[in-house]
Design a protein around this motif. Structure first.
Motif, PDB file in Angstrom:
ATOM      1  N   ALA A 146      14.056  -1.275  -9.139  1.00 15.95           N
ATOM      2  CA  ALA A 146      13.636  -2.130 -10.249  1.00 15.95           C
ATOM      3  C   ALA A 146      14.275  -1.616 -11.536  1.00 15.95           C
ATOM      4  CB  ALA A 146      12.120  -2.107 -10.377  1.00 15.95           C
ATOM      5  N   PRO A 147      14.624  -2.518 -12.439  1.00 15.83           N
ATOM      6  CA  PRO A 147      15.155  -2.070 -13.727  1.00 15.83           C
ATOM      7  C   PRO A 147      14.130  -1.184 -14.442  1.00 15.83           C
ATOM      8  CG  PRO A 147      15.407  -4.452 -13.476  1.00 15.83           C
ATOM      9  CD  PRO A 147      14.561  -3.971 -12.342  1.00 15.83           C
ATOM     10  N   PRO A 148      14.581  -0.211 -15.217  1.00 17.67           N
ATOM     11  CA  PRO A 148      13.648   0.716 -15.872  1.00 17.67           C
ATOM     12  C   PRO A 148      12.705   0.058 -16.875  1.00 17.67           C
ATOM     13  CG  PRO A 148      15.926   1.164 -16.532  1.00 17.67           C
ATOM     14  CD  PRO A 148      15.971   0.101 -15.493  1.00 17.67           C
ATOM     15  N   ASP A 149      13.039  -1.144 -17.333  1.00 17.07           N
ATOM     16  CA  ASP A 149      12.170  -1.814 -18.307  1.00 17.07           C
ATOM     17  C   ASP A 149      11.126  -2.712 -17.637  1.00 17.07           C
ATOM     18  OD1 ASP A 149      14.092  -3.625 -17.403  1.00 17.07           O
ATOM     19  OD2 ASP A 149      14.078  -4.764 -19.275  1.00 17.07           O
ATOM     20  N   ARG A 150      11.033  -2.701 -16.315  1.00 12.66           N
ATOM     21  CA  ARG A 150      10.073  -3.537 -15.584  1.00 12.66           C
ATOM     22  C   ARG A 150       9.112  -2.666 -14.792  1.00 12.66           C
ATOM     23  NH1 ARG A 150      11.162  -9.250 -15.965  1.00 12.66           N
ATOM     24  NH2 ARG A 150      12.911  -9.263 -17.386  1.00 12.66           N
ATOM     25  N   GLU A 151       7.840  -3.006 -14.872  1.00 14.19           N
ATOM     26  CA  GLU A 151       6.842  -2.294 -14.084  1.00 14.19           C
ATOM     27  C   GLU A 151       6.648  -3.004 -12.755  1.00 14.19           C
ATOM     28  OE1 GLU A 151       3.183  -1.221 -15.864  1.00 14.19           O
ATOM     29  OE2 GLU A 151       4.140  -0.237 -17.556  1.00 14.19           O
ATOM     30  N   VAL A 152       6.452  -2.207 -11.716  1.00 15.15           N
ATOM     31  CA  VAL A 152       6.252  -2.735 -10.375  1.00 15.15           C
ATOM     32  C   VAL A 152       5.045  -2.053  -9.758  1.00 15.15           C
ATOM     33  CG1 VAL A 152       7.242  -2.975  -8.054  1.00 15.15           C
ATOM     34  CG2 VAL A 152       8.726  -3.095 -10.055  1.00 15.15           C
ATOM     35  N   GLU A 153       4.171  -2.846  -9.163  1.00 16.35           N
ATOM     36  CA  GLU A 153       3.077  -2.306  -8.360  1.00 16.35           C
ATOM     37  C   GLU A 153       3.556  -2.279  -6.922  1.00 16.35           C
ATOM     38  OE1 GLU A 153      -1.318  -3.373  -8.640  1.00 16.35           O
ATOM     39  OE2 GLU A 153      -0.312  -4.907  -9.861  1.00 16.35           O
ATOM     40  N   VAL A 154       3.277  -1.199  -6.208  1.00  9.83           N
ATOM     41  CA  VAL A 154       3.645  -1.099  -4.803  1.00  9.83           C
ATOM     42  C   VAL A 154       2.381  -0.833  -3.999  1.00  9.83           C
ATOM     43  CG1 VAL A 154       4.994   0.138  -3.063  1.00  9.83           C
ATOM     44  CG2 VAL A 154       5.934  -0.205  -5.367  1.00  9.83           C
ATOM     45  N   TRP A 155       2.071  -1.734  -3.100  1.00  7.45           N
ATOM     46  CA  TRP A 155       0.953  -1.559  -2.176  1.00  7.45           C
ATOM     47  C   TRP A 155       1.560  -1.307  -0.806  1.00  7.45           C
ATOM     48  CZ3 TRP A 155      -3.397  -5.713  -3.050  1.00  7.45           C
ATOM     49  CH2 TRP A 155      -3.887  -5.599  -4.362  1.00  7.45           C
ATOM     50  N   PHE A 156       1.114  -0.245  -0.142  1.00  7.96           N
ATOM     51  CA  PHE A 156       1.681   0.090   1.159  1.00  7.96           C
ATOM     52  C   PHE A 156       0.591   0.517   2.132  1.00  7.96           C
ATOM     53  CE2 PHE A 156       1.605   3.917  -1.368  1.00  7.96           C
ATOM     54  CZ  PHE A 156       1.168   4.897  -0.495  1.00  7.96           C
ATOM     55  N   VAL A 157       0.902   0.389   3.403  1.00 13.24           N
ATOM     56  CA  VAL A 157       0.010   0.878   4.445  1.00 13.24           C
ATOM     57  C   VAL A 157       0.345   2.348   4.611  1.00 13.24           C
ATOM     58  CG1 VAL A 157      -0.678   0.694   6.858  1.00 13.24           C
ATOM     59  CG2 VAL A 157      -0.073  -1.375   5.568  1.00 13.24           C
ATOM     60  N   ALA A 158      -0.635   3.199   4.337  1.00 16.69           N
ATOM     61  CA  ALA A 158      -0.421   4.646   4.370  1.00 16.69           C
ATOM     62  C   ALA A 158      -0.328   5.131   5.807  1.00 16.69           C
ATOM     63  CB  ALA A 158      -1.557   5.361   3.650  1.00 16.69           C
ATOM     64  N   GLY A 159       0.715   5.886   6.084  1.00 13.60           N
ATOM     65  CA  GLY A 159       0.856   6.498   7.396  1.00 13.60           C
ATOM     66  C   GLY A 159      -0.012   7.738   7.477  1.00 13.60           C
ATOM     67  N   PRO A 160      -0.164   8.291   8.683  1.00 11.10           N
ATOM     68  CA  PRO A 160      -0.999   9.481   8.837  1.00 11.10           C
ATOM     69  C   PRO A 160      -0.432  10.701   8.116  1.00 11.10           C
ATOM     70  CG  PRO A 160       0.120   8.945  10.885  1.00 11.10           C
ATOM     71  CD  PRO A 160       0.400   7.838   9.925  1.00 11.10           C
ATOM     72  N   ASP A 161       0.884  10.748   7.934  1.00 10.84           N
ATOM     73  CA  ASP A 161       1.517  11.900   7.300  1.00 10.84           C
ATOM     74  C   ASP A 161       2.242  11.450   6.038  1.00 10.84           C
ATOM     75  OD1 ASP A 161       2.664  14.311   6.667  1.00 10.84           O
ATOM     76  OD2 ASP A 161       4.237  14.167   8.181  1.00 10.84           O
ATOM     77  N   GLN A 162       1.717  11.817   4.882  1.00 12.03           N
ATOM     78  CA  GLN A 162       2.325  11.408   3.621  1.00 12.03           C
ATOM     79  C   GLN A 162       3.197  12.502   3.007  1.00 12.03           C
ATOM     80  OE1 GLN A 162       2.185   8.267   2.138  1.00 12.03           O
ATOM     81  NE2 GLN A 162       1.489   7.881   4.202  1.00 12.03           N
ATOM     82  N   GLU A 163       3.333  13.644   3.686  1.00 11.78           N
ATOM     83  CA  GLU A 163       4.191  14.713   3.152  1.00 11.78           C
ATOM     84  C   GLU A 163       5.635  14.245   3.151  1.00 11.78           C
ATOM     85  OE1 GLU A 163       3.766  18.721   4.467  1.00 11.78           O
ATOM     86  OE2 GLU A 163       1.639  18.416   4.846  1.00 11.78           O
TER      87      GLU A 163
ATOM     88  N   GLU B 254       1.697   2.985  -7.437  1.00 10.14           N
ATOM     89  CA  GLU B 254       1.477   2.845  -6.005  1.00 10.14           C
ATOM     90  C   GLU B 254       0.008   2.853  -5.629  1.00 10.14           C
ATOM     91  OE1 GLU B 254       3.660   5.911  -3.987  1.00 10.14           O
ATOM     92  OE2 GLU B 254       5.454   4.677  -3.957  1.00 10.14           O
ATOM     93  N   ARG B 255      -0.285   2.180  -4.510  1.00  9.18           N
ATOM     94  CA  ARG B 255      -1.630   2.183  -3.956  1.00  9.18           C
ATOM     95  C   ARG B 255      -1.518   2.095  -2.438  1.00  9.18           C
ATOM     96  NH1 ARG B 255      -6.446  -2.201  -5.086  1.00  9.18           N
ATOM     97  NH2 ARG B 255      -7.980  -1.164  -3.786  1.00  9.18           N
ATOM     98  N   GLY B 256      -2.133   3.039  -1.742  1.00 11.76           N
ATOM     99  CA  GLY B 256      -2.083   3.061  -0.284  1.00 11.76           C
ATOM    100  C   GLY B 256      -3.329   2.437   0.332  1.00 11.76           C
ATOM    101  N   PHE B 257      -3.162   1.844   1.511  1.00  9.00           N
ATOM    102  CA  PHE B 257      -4.254   1.218   2.250  1.00  9.00           C
ATOM    103  C   PHE B 257      -4.279   1.763   3.667  1.00  9.00           C
ATOM    104  CE2 PHE B 257      -3.174  -1.527  -1.208  1.00  9.00           C
ATOM    105  CZ  PHE B 257      -4.397  -1.997  -1.659  1.00  9.00           C
ATOM    106  N   ARG B 258      -5.456   1.763   4.281  1.00 15.83           N
ATOM    107  CA  ARG B 258      -5.618   2.387   5.594  1.00 15.83           C
ATOM    108  C   ARG B 258      -5.044   1.562   6.741  1.00 15.83           C
ATOM    109  NH1 ARG B 258     -10.801   0.941   3.948  1.00 15.83           N
ATOM    110  NH2 ARG B 258     -11.729  -0.715   5.196  1.00 15.83           N
ATOM    111  N   SER B 259      -4.863   0.241   6.546  1.00 10.50           N
ATOM    112  CA  SER B 259      -4.336  -0.614   7.617  1.00 10.50           C
ATOM    113  C   SER B 259      -3.732  -1.876   7.000  1.00 10.50           C
ATOM    114  CB  SER B 259      -5.469  -1.009   8.573  1.00 10.50           C
ATOM    115  OG  SER B 259      -6.362  -1.898   7.929  1.00 10.50           O
ATOM    116  N   PRO B 260      -2.881  -2.570   7.761  1.00 12.71           N
ATOM    117  CA  PRO B 260      -2.356  -3.843   7.256  1.00 12.71           C
ATOM    118  C   PRO B 260      -3.476  -4.839   6.934  1.00 12.71           C
ATOM    119  CG  PRO B 260      -1.075  -3.124   9.144  1.00 12.71           C
ATOM    120  CD  PRO B 260      -2.250  -2.194   9.040  1.00 12.71           C
ATOM    121  N   ARG B 261      -4.500  -4.904   7.769  1.00 11.89           N
ATOM    122  CA  ARG B 261      -5.616  -5.833   7.538  1.00 11.89           C
ATOM    123  C   ARG B 261      -6.329  -5.507   6.226  1.00 11.89           C
ATOM    124  NH1 ARG B 261      -5.595 -10.359   8.795  1.00 11.89           N
ATOM    125  NH2 ARG B 261      -6.020 -10.595   6.630  1.00 11.89           N
TER     126      ARG B 261
END
Length: 189
Positions: free
Chosen positions: A37-54, A65-72
């Motif tokens: 994304a261009p540096p002058d634009r804010e983006v929200e990212v929602w993702f399905v969190a995997g078991p290992d986030q390292e 960013e915001r993580g969720f426990r499942s696609p549902r």
């Protein structure tokens, strides 16, 4: 092998930011997906969190960013978010085909148009197959023939994709001669 001349077969492209949008939300079923994304634009990212986030790369300052426990869970929260949303949102979706179309259908029910939703297929090519006989969804199908989890019929996995169901159609392959089932081929991995 999928035939791109089949009209129901979706065609995907890489995601690029639509600068006419006022707000930008990327939803993905993979925590590793990155969006430029261009540096002058804010983006929200929602993702399905995997078991290992390292090993995750920290987001840029303009990415929230915001993580969720499942696609549902993600889709349920998206449904709530879109009910409160105003015009100007651009929705970017990356993931498996069934995830793309579940999100697309959720956005359309909320009033978003096709021009405000951008899709990019990533991850497995395994298919969600809807049995036309008993209406059961069979998940993670990688072969041309699958036994239906609902009715037990041997289904031929057609290249016809239903956007409404977010699934490919499966029809009984031995309808004319019971038990005459050719060997399944590995086709969608």
């Amino acid at each position: 092998m999928s035939d791109q001349s089949i009209k129901s077969r979706p065609v995907y492209q890489s995601l690029a930011m639509d600068l006419s949008g006022l707000r930008h939300l990327l939803v993905t079923d993979s925590p590793a997906y990155r969006f430029e994304a261009p540096p002058d634009r804010e983006v929200e990212v929602w993702f399905v969190a995997g078991p290992d986030q390292e090993g995750r790369i920290p987001p840029a300052e303009t990415v929230h960013e915001r993580g969720f426990r499942s696609p549902r869970h993600l889709i349920d929260r998206l449904d709530h978010r879109l009910a409160q949303e105003r015009m100007g949102l651009r929705l970017y979706v990356s993931g498996t085909e069934d995830f793309l179309w579940d999100v697309f259908n959720t956005a359309q029910r909320a009033g978003m148009t096709k021009q405000e939703i951008f899709q990019c297929h990533s991850g497995t090519r395994a298919r969600r197959v809807a049995c036309v006989h008993c209406r059961t969804f069979n998940h993670g199908v990688t072969t041309t023939i699958v036994r239906c989890d609902g009715c037990g019929a041997n289904l031929f996995v057609r290249d016809h994709f239903s956007r409404r169901l977010s699934a490919f159609m499966g029809v009984k392959i031995d309808a004319e001669v019971a038990g005459e089932v050719p060997p399944a081929e590995q086709a969608y991995s």
